[in-house]
Design a protein around this motif. Structure first.
Motif, PDB file in Angstrom:
ATOM      1  N   ALA B  50      -1.186 -10.175   8.494  1.00  0.00           N
ATOM      2  CA  ALA B  50      -0.450 -11.587   8.509  1.00  0.00           C
ATOM      3  C   ALA B  50      -0.371 -11.970   7.169  1.00  0.00           C
ATOM      4  CB  ALA B  50      -1.441 -12.624   9.379  1.00  0.00           C
ATOM      5  N   ALA B  51      -1.344 -11.768   6.291  1.00  0.00           N
ATOM      6  CA  ALA B  51      -1.150 -12.225   4.779  1.00  0.00           C
ATOM      7  C   ALA B  51      -0.194 -11.543   4.182  1.00  0.00           C
ATOM      8  CB  ALA B  51      -2.437 -11.942   3.992  1.00  0.00           C
ATOM      9  N   LEU B  52       0.146 -10.412   4.288  1.00  0.00           N
ATOM     10  CA  LEU B  52       1.204  -9.421   3.794  1.00  0.00           C
ATOM     11  C   LEU B  52       2.526 -10.029   4.076  1.00  0.00           C
ATOM     12  CD1 LEU B  52       1.109  -6.915   2.193  1.00  0.00           C
ATOM     13  CD2 LEU B  52       1.318  -5.530   4.436  1.00  0.00           C
ATOM     14  N   ARG B  53       2.588 -10.316   5.569  1.00  0.00           N
ATOM     15  CA  ARG B  53       4.022 -10.932   6.094  1.00  0.00           C
ATOM     16  C   ARG B  53       4.329 -12.211   5.554  1.00  0.00           C
ATOM     17  NH1 ARG B  53       6.503  -8.406   9.864  1.00  0.00           N
ATOM     18  NH2 ARG B  53       5.472  -6.825  11.235  1.00  0.00           N
ATOM     19  N   GLN B  54       3.237 -13.038   5.135  1.00  0.00           N
ATOM     20  CA  GLN B  54       3.459 -14.335   4.853  1.00  0.00           C
ATOM     21  C   GLN B  54       3.984 -14.182   3.357  1.00  0.00           C
ATOM     22  OE1 GLN B  54       0.060 -16.842   4.936  1.00  0.00           O
ATOM     23  NE2 GLN B  54       1.377 -18.688   5.250  1.00  0.00           N
ATOM     24  N   MET B  55       3.471 -13.231   2.619  1.00  0.00           N
ATOM     25  CA  MET B  55       4.120 -13.435   1.279  1.00  0.00           C
ATOM     26  C   MET B  55       5.170 -12.391   0.926  1.00  0.00           C
ATOM     27  SD  MET B  55       0.246 -12.765  -0.748  1.00  0.00           S
ATOM     28  CE  MET B  55       0.726 -13.661  -2.425  1.00  0.00           C
ATOM     29  N   LEU B  56       5.403 -11.590   1.815  1.00  0.00           N
ATOM     30  CA  LEU B  56       6.707 -10.483   1.469  1.00  0.00           C
ATOM     31  C   LEU B  56       7.803 -11.217   2.089  1.00  0.00           C
ATOM     32  CD1 LEU B  56       5.635  -7.031   2.890  1.00  0.00           C
ATOM     33  CD2 LEU B  56       5.424  -8.003   0.739  1.00  0.00           C
ATOM     34  N   PRO B  57       8.925 -10.934   1.392  1.00  0.00           N
ATOM     35  CA  PRO B  57      10.427 -11.613   2.098  1.00  0.00           C
ATOM     36  C   PRO B  57      10.332 -11.259   3.528  1.00  0.00           C
ATOM     37  CG  PRO B  57      10.574 -10.086   0.096  1.00  0.00           C
ATOM     38  CD  PRO B  57       9.063  -9.920   0.568  1.00  0.00           C
ATOM     39  N   ALA B  58      10.858 -12.226   4.373  1.00  0.00           N
ATOM     40  CA  ALA B  58      11.023 -12.045   5.742  1.00  0.00           C
ATOM     41  C   ALA B  58      11.510 -10.934   6.179  1.00  0.00           C
ATOM     42  CB  ALA B  58      11.502 -13.294   6.477  1.00  0.00           C
ATOM     43  N   ARG B  59      12.811 -10.485   5.495  1.00  0.00           N
ATOM     44  CA  ARG B  59      13.529  -9.347   6.093  1.00  0.00           C
ATOM     45  C   ARG B  59      12.807  -8.106   5.586  1.00  0.00           C
ATOM     46  NH1 ARG B  59      16.939 -11.983   1.992  1.00  0.00           N
ATOM     47  NH2 ARG B  59      16.904 -10.972   0.094  1.00  0.00           N
ATOM     48  N   VAL B  60      11.867  -8.003   5.159  1.00  0.00           N
ATOM     49  CA  VAL B  60      11.193  -6.891   4.848  1.00  0.00           C
ATOM     50  C   VAL B  60      10.340  -6.271   5.749  1.00  0.00           C
ATOM     51  CG1 VAL B  60       9.527  -5.237   3.432  1.00  0.00           C
ATOM     52  CG2 VAL B  60      11.188  -6.932   2.331  1.00  0.00           C
ATOM     53  N   HIS B  61      10.845  -5.094   6.614  1.00  0.00           N
ATOM     54  CA  HIS B  61       9.796  -4.544   7.706  1.00  0.00           C
ATOM     55  C   HIS B  61       8.631  -3.898   7.107  1.00  0.00           C
ATOM     56  CE1 HIS B  61      12.720  -4.336  11.093  1.00  0.00           C
ATOM     57  NE2 HIS B  61      12.732  -5.615  10.769  1.00  0.00           N
ATOM     58  N   VAL B  62       7.429  -4.121   7.986  1.00  0.00           N
ATOM     59  CA  VAL B  62       6.134  -3.318   7.337  1.00  0.00           C
ATOM     60  C   VAL B  62       5.925  -2.257   8.506  1.00  0.00           C
ATOM     61  CG1 VAL B  62       3.874  -3.721   7.237  1.00  0.00           C
ATOM     62  CG2 VAL B  62       5.315  -5.636   6.360  1.00  0.00           C
ATOM     63  N   HIS B  63       5.852  -0.993   8.346  1.00  0.00           N
ATOM     64  CA  HIS B  63       5.397  -0.064   9.125  1.00  0.00           C
ATOM     65  C   HIS B  63       3.832   0.266   8.607  1.00  0.00           C
ATOM     66  CE1 HIS B  63       9.457   2.065  10.532  1.00  0.00           C
ATOM     67  NE2 HIS B  63       9.399   0.641  10.281  1.00  0.00           N
ATOM     68  N   TYR B  64       3.320   0.795   9.713  1.00  0.00           N
ATOM     69  CA  TYR B  64       1.833   1.527   9.771  1.00  0.00           C
ATOM     70  C   TYR B  64       1.968   2.812   9.433  1.00  0.00           C
ATOM     71  CZ  TYR B  64      -2.936   2.676  10.500  1.00  0.00           C
ATOM     72  OH  TYR B  64      -4.159   3.205  10.505  1.00  0.00           O
ATOM     73  N   ALA B  65       1.587   3.517   8.569  1.00  0.00           N
ATOM     74  CA  ALA B  65       1.236   4.922   8.429  1.00  0.00           C
ATOM     75  C   ALA B  65       0.100   5.447   9.066  1.00  0.00           C
ATOM     76  CB  ALA B  65       1.206   5.360   6.905  1.00  0.00           C
ATOM     77  N   ILE B  66       0.067   6.190  10.297  1.00  0.00           N
ATOM     78  CA  ILE B  66      -0.788   6.225  11.411  1.00  0.00           C
ATOM     79  C   ILE B  66      -1.918   7.182  10.589  1.00  0.00           C
ATOM     80  CG2 ILE B  66      -1.379   7.813  13.339  1.00  0.00           C
ATOM     81  CD1 ILE B  66       0.640   6.338  14.908  1.00  0.00           C
ATOM     82  N   LYS B  67      -1.479   8.185   9.528  1.00  0.00           N
ATOM     83  CA  LYS B  67      -2.434   9.222   9.150  1.00  0.00           C
ATOM     84  C   LYS B  67      -3.484   8.290   8.213  1.00  0.00           C
ATOM     85  CE  LYS B  67       0.760  10.343   5.591  1.00  0.00           C
ATOM     86  NZ  LYS B  67       2.053   9.209   5.542  1.00  0.00           N
ATOM     87  N   ALA B  68      -3.464   7.088   7.994  1.00  0.00           N
ATOM     88  CA  ALA B  68      -4.559   6.375   7.338  1.00  0.00           C
ATOM     89  C   ALA B  68      -5.814   6.226   8.366  1.00  0.00           C
ATOM     90  CB  ALA B  68      -4.142   5.183   6.715  1.00  0.00           C
ATOM     91  N   ASN B  69      -5.645   6.120   9.343  1.00  0.00           N
ATOM     92  CA  ASN B  69      -6.409   5.791  10.439  1.00  0.00           C
ATOM     93  C   ASN B  69      -5.777   6.055  11.812  1.00  0.00           C
ATOM     94  OD1 ASN B  69      -8.397   5.061  12.366  1.00  0.00           O
ATOM     95  ND2 ASN B  69      -9.603   3.804  11.034  1.00  0.00           N
TER      96      ASN B  69
END
Lengths: 408, 408
Positions: B50-69
C-alpha cells in the motif's frame, strides 16, 4: 603457468564419451530418463574403500560418515564395506539402521542433538558422541527414563588446530565438542551418571590435502586421548580420530598422498596400541570415500553469446549443486573440474561459462573454463560431485524439478 | 564507532516479547507447534504494498516476483494486492495460476527455459520474457504446434550497469537477456515468426540500496526501450524495468529512500508517457515486498562455552536459512539482524555466537553479536527473512526435519 585441475582418471573415455560403470554417459542419460542427475559409480567407491583398507593398519576401523552422501542405495552398498557408520541426525540414524548396520557400530555426533534425537539414539543403542556436559546430563536422564544405559564417548575440542584444513573444526573457541581442559571433570561426572564410557571423538577439520598436517593431527589426537583416558571411569575402548581426508576440487589442488597418511597412521596406531591395547582406533570418512566416484550431469539447453563471450545455458545449476556454484563455504569462487561428457577429446575447444536456468548471477557452474565446443543437447559433467552435492543444495529454489540420483 | 544494523520497527515488543501480527512470539511458537519456523506477517506485507502504491505514479504497475517467496498462502494473499506476477519456472507458473492471477498478468523470465516450460507458458497464455534469439525461435515453433500466438517481450541486456547493486544482472557479458545491439535484428525476425510483440524487460541488478543508482538505471532503461521500440513490429505495450529495491540486512546498511525512488520514477514514467503513451510501465519487486515482513525463528537448545566464548546452539541453522549463514552470494560473512525474541529489552546482555546443529563450521546464524543473555528454550529471531529464505536453503542437508512456514 596457470594452475590446472588435477588429472581425473576415474572414468574412462570411449568414442569420445565418458563411461560410468562401463556405460556411455549419453546412454546413461537415456536410462535415467531425465537431466539433470547425479550418478555415483559403485566400482569406484568399492575400489576406494578397498585401496584404503589395503594401505591402512589392519586394526584401524573405517567408518562412513553418512552426511557426505545419504542416498539410501549408496549407504546400503557401503554397509558391508565399512566397519561402521557415523550419523548426524535422527534422519541419518534411520538411514543407517535401514541399511542394516548394527547399532553397536553406529555413532551419533552433532552439537545440537535434540532430546527426541538423543532418545531415539539411546533406544537404538548407538554410540553417542557427547558434545557438552549438558548433553551428557540430558542423555543420562533419557537413559534413566528408558531404563537403558547410554553408550557414550566424549567429543573433545583439542587445543591444537589442524593445519591446511578446508574447514577447521577444532582448536580455539568452537561449537564442537568439549574444551580439552574440561574433559577430566566431565569424565568423573560421567561415572556418577551411570553412562557407559566408550572413549573419545576428536575431529580437527575437513577437506585436508596435506598428509603431513593430517599425520601430525592424528598423532596429537592419540596423545591427547591417552592423557584424558587416565581420568576415565573405565578403559578407553574406542578412539575416533575423524577423517578430514580431502579430495582435489580446484585448480592447483593435488590428491592427498594416501601412502604418507597411512604411514603416519601406522605410527599413531602403534603408539595407541602400546599404551592402550584395548582401544579400537576408528577413522571416520565421508567425502574421501564418495566424492570422486560421483558426477553431476546436466544438459546444454542453449549456446548463448553476450559481448563476445560464450555462455552454455544448462538445465542444471546451483539449486542442484550449490558447492560447484561457489556458494558453500568458499570465499572466492573457483571452478570444479567440468567437461562436456560426450565430447571428451575430439573437436574444437573454446572458453565458455556454464550457467543454470535461475534468474540470479550466482547460478554459475563453471566460469571462463576451457571446454569442448558444446551444442544444445550435449551433456555437461561436473566431476568430484559424489559428496555434499544434492543434499547440500537448495533444490526448491525457483521451483524447478529436482534432479535424480543413480548408483551405477 | 562500529557499524550497526538499521533499526527494525516492523514488529512491536510487549512484555519483553516480540509480537507478530499481535501475537506474542512465544505463543506463536506454541501455535505453530514446533521450532524452527518462518513467520510472515500479512499486515506488514499489505502495508508495504500500500505504501509503495501511494508513493508511486498511479499508472505504474507493480508485479510480485514469486521467486522471492513462493509460499502458496502468501502468493494467494498477494494476488489481489498487485497488478501481476512474475514467474521463473513451471513450478512458479503453477503457483501463480493456482493463486487465481489472470494469465494475461503473468510474465515468465529466466535464461534457461526448457521446451516443456515454454509449452506450458504458451498454453497458459502468459507473457514470455524472451532471453535469446534461439528461445524466440523455440517459442514460435511451440506456438505453431499449439495453434496459438505466443505473447512475447524481449529481455534486453543493456550496455549500462546498475551501480551499487548487490547482484548485477545487466551490463557486459551476461547470461540474461539479449545484448542491446542485437535487439533490432531480433525484433525484425519476431515479426516474421508471428509472435505477438508486447515490449521489453530490462533488469539491471538486485538488492540495491542507492535511490540515485536505481533512478539513473530506470531512466536509462526507459530511454533504451524507446530507442529499441522504433525497430519493433508493433507498438511497445509494456515495459518491465525490473525492481532491485534492496532491504538493509547488514551492519551499516540503511533503508532505501523510497521517496527519492518514487520521484525518479515519476520522471521516468513521464518520459515514457510523453513519447509512448500506450506503454504500460511495470515494476517487478520480490524481496522489497516480503523480506522485512518475515522472520525465522529457532530455539536455543543449549548455552555452550568454549575458550571463554558463548555459543547458543539452536535447532535451526544453515539448512533452513542459508543466506543468514553467509553462504548465499556473500563474499565476506556478515550478520543478519538477530535477537532473542522473548528477551527483547530487559535483562543482561552478552556477546554470543548463534549456531545450528550441523556438523560443519559453516552452520553459523550470527557471529559475535550482542544479544540478551539467552537460556535453553529461548527463541532466536533472524529478521529480514521473508525473502530468499526457506526455498534458497539446502533443507535436506544432514537429514534434519524441515521448518514450517506460517502466514499470520
Amino acid at each position: 603457468m596457470n594452475a590446472t585441475h588435477a588429472e581425473l582418471r576415474q572414468f574412462p573415455v570411449q568414442d569420445d564419451c565418458l563411461q560410468i560403470a562401463g556405460i556411455a554417459l549419453t546412454r546413461l542419460a537415456e536410462r535415467v530418463g531425465q537431466t539433470p542427475f547425479y550418478a555415483y559409480e559403485r566400482k569406484h567407491i568399492q575400489s576406494r574403500v578397498a585401496a584404503l583398507r589395503q594401505m591402512l593398519p589392519a586394526r584401524v576401523h573405517v567408518h562412513y560418515a553418512i552426511k557426505a552422501n545419504p542416498m539410501p542405495a549408496l549407504v546400503q552398498m557401503m554397509a558391508p564395506l565399512v566397519d561402521g557408520f557415523d550419523v548426524a541426525s535422527s534422519g541419518e540414524l534411520k538411514t543407517a539402521l535401514d541399511a542394516g548396520m548394527a547399532p553397536s557400530h553406529i555413532s551419533f555426533a552433532g552439537p545440537g542433538k535434540r532430546d527426541t534425537e538423543l532418545r531415539s539414539a539411546v533406544a537404538a543403542g548407538v554410540l553417542l558422541h557427547l558434545e557438552s556436559e549438558q548433553e551428557m546430563e540430558r542423555a543420562a536422564h533419557i537413559g534413566e527414563a528408558l531404563g537403558m544405559t547410554p553408550r557414550a564417548a566424549i567429543r573433545v575440542n583439542p587445543e591444537f588446530e589442524l593445519k591446511h584444513a578446508g574447514m577447521k573444526m577444532g582448536g580455539g573457541a568452537r561449537q564442537f565438542g568439549v574444551d580439552a581442559q574440561r574433559v577430566p571433570a566431565m569424565l568423573r561426572k560421567m561415572a556418577s551418571l551411570g553412562l557407559d564410557f566408550q572413549g573419545f571423538h576428536l575431529f580437527c577439520g575437513a577437506q585436508n590435502l596435506s598428509a603431513s598436517a593430517i599425520c601430525e593431527a592424528q598423532r596429537l589426537c592419540v596423545q591427547l586421548s591417552l592423557q584424558l583416558a587416565e581420568c576415565a571411569p573405565s578403559p578407553m575402548r574406542m578412539l575416533n580420530i575423524g577423517g578430514g581426508f580431502g579430495v582435489p576440487y580446484f585448480p592447483g589442488e593435488r590428491a592427498l598422498d594416501l601412502a604418507a597418511v597411512a604411514e603416519g597412521l601406522h605410527t599413531a596406531a602403534q603408539l595407541l596400541c602400546s599404551t592402550s591395547p584395548q582401544t579400537q582406533l576408528v577413522l571416520e570418512l565421508g567425502r574421501y570415500l564418495v566424492a570422486e566416484g560421483g558426477i553431476y550431469v546436466c544438459r546444454v539447453q542453449e549456446r548463448k553469446f553476450s559481448h563476445g563471450q560464450v555462455f552454455l545455458i544448462t538445465d542444471g545449476g546451483l539449486h542442484h549443486h550449490l558447492a560447484a556454484s561457489g556458494n558453500f563455504g568458499q570465499v572466492l569462487r573457483k571452478n570444479y573440474p567440468v567437461a562436456i561428457g560426450n565430447r571428451m577429446r575430439a573437436g574444437p575447444r573454446e572458453m565458455a561459462t556454464v550457467v543454470g536456468p535461475l534468474c540470479t548471477p550466482l547460478d554459475v557452474l563453471a566460469e571462463h573454463i576451457e571446454l569442448a565446443r558444446a551444442m544444445p543437447g550435449d551433456l555437461v559433467v561436473v566431476f568430484q560431485s559424489g559428496a555434499y552435492g544434492l543434499t547440500a543444495s537448495p533444490i526448491a529454489f525457483l521451483g524447478h524439478p529436482p534432479p535424480l540420483e543413480v548408483l551405477v
